[in-house]
Design a protein around this motif. Structure first.
Motif, PDB file in Angstrom:
ATOM      1  N   ARG A   1       0.926  -1.268  -0.111  1.00 56.59           N
ATOM      2  CA  ARG A   1       0.002  -0.284  -0.086  1.00 56.59           C
ATOM      3  C   ARG A   1       0.834   1.274   0.047  1.00 56.59           C
ATOM      4  O   ARG A   1       0.204   1.700  -0.752  1.00 56.59           O
ATOM      5  N   ARG A   2       1.836   1.247   1.034  1.00 56.48           N
ATOM      6  CA  ARG A   2       3.128   2.482   0.195  1.00 56.48           C
ATOM      7  C   ARG A   2       3.265   2.699  -0.568  1.00 56.48           C
ATOM      8  O   ARG A   2       3.896   3.432  -0.691  1.00 56.48           O
ATOM      9  N   VAL A   3       4.147   2.024  -0.992  1.00 58.36           N
ATOM     10  CA  VAL A   3       4.524   1.845  -2.583  1.00 58.36           C
ATOM     11  C   VAL A   3       3.629   2.572  -3.911  1.00 58.36           C
ATOM     12  O   VAL A   3       4.237   2.767  -4.578  1.00 58.36           O
ATOM     13  N   LEU A   4       2.620   1.659  -3.719  1.00 57.77           N
ATOM     14  CA  LEU A   4       1.853   1.990  -4.892  1.00 57.77           C
ATOM     15  C   LEU A   4       1.088   3.693  -4.735  1.00 57.77           C
ATOM     16  O   LEU A   4       1.488   4.717  -4.221  1.00 57.77           O
ATOM     17  N   LYS A   5       1.007   3.704  -6.179  1.00 56.12           N
ATOM     18  CA  LYS A   5       0.835   5.298  -6.231  1.00 56.12           C
ATOM     19  C   LYS A   5      -0.930   6.052  -5.124  1.00 56.12           C
ATOM     20  O   LYS A   5      -1.586   4.373  -5.342  1.00 56.12           O
ATOM     21  N   PRO A   6      -1.402   6.464  -4.800  1.00 54.84           N
ATOM     22  CA  PRO A   6      -2.975   7.131  -4.339  1.00 54.84           C
ATOM     23  C   PRO A   6      -4.030   6.407  -5.385  1.00 54.84           C
ATOM     24  O   PRO A   6      -4.650   5.731  -5.161  1.00 54.84           O
TER      25      PRO A   6
END
Length: 206
Positions: A123-128
């Motif tokens: 989740r952290r490394v995905l774009k919004p």
């Protein structure tokens, strides 16, 4: 013996099973909407590579174990996009926030030791506006079958090098901060139901 089995016998066995026609069909159906810069966790021996669509421009593959390196190398050479394989655990990803357009997990969340930490890192490394696509086996909605999964899970973990039969995949993804936007629950034909309760879907970061 466990080390030899985990490093040499089990990878050969799993690669043989997981490259079967039914598994390849499942992969193809799952990957068709993936695009852009992609993170794949639990890369394994690279069996997803032929099924990535042309819309994928770059693949970063995370796999802590060195599994059948000659086979992985050959599959990587034949892949339609540039590939970077990173030998780290998914629980601590060495990437900046918001780096990837899409993330993919196929038959990996069953085995990662701290699965919640791994999905939170995804989740952290995905774009919004990014998306996690997943194809996993896990806990059955049938209470009787789920009890059998619980009973047999220690044996499964031993024989399958840490794989769990009974993880509630959708609940774990939601708990890690995702909204599931599509979820298909079904039993994969041709396999014992105890290990063929499937979760296929897409989730977006909250």
């Amino acid at each position: 013996m466990p080390g030899f089995y985990a490093q040499h016998i089990f990878p050969q066995l799993m690669d043989w099973i997981m490259r079967g026609p039914r598994f390849q069909e499942e992969r193809k159906r799952t990957l068709d909407q993936i695009h852009g810069s992609v993170l794949e966790i639990g890369f394994g021996t690279g069996l997803n590579l032929p099924h990535y669509p042309k819309a994928v421009t770059w693949l970063t593959a995370v796999e802590p174990c060195l599994l059948l390196p000659d086979r992985v190398s050959q599959r990587s050479v034949e892949a339609p996009m540039p590939i970077e394989v990173v030998r780290v655990s998914a629980e601590r990803l060495p990437f900046e926030d918001g780096k990837f357009d899409c993330a993919l997990s196929t038959w990996a969340l069953c085995t990662i030791p701290d699965v919640l930490a791994a999905v939170r890192e995804v989740r952290r490394v995905l774009k919004p506006n990014g998306a996690l696509t997943f194809l996993e086996h896990g806990r059955s909605d049938d209470a009787k079958l789920a009890r059998w999964q619980d009973l047999l899970n220690p044996l499964q973990r031993f024989l399958a090098c840490g794989c769990n039969l009974n993880r509630p995949i959708d609940g774990l993804i939601a708990e890690a901060g995702f909204k599931i936007t599509r979820l298909d629950r079904y039993t994969m034909p041709g396999w014992p139901r105890i290990g063929a309760e499937m979760y296929r879907g897409t989730a977006c970061p909250l």
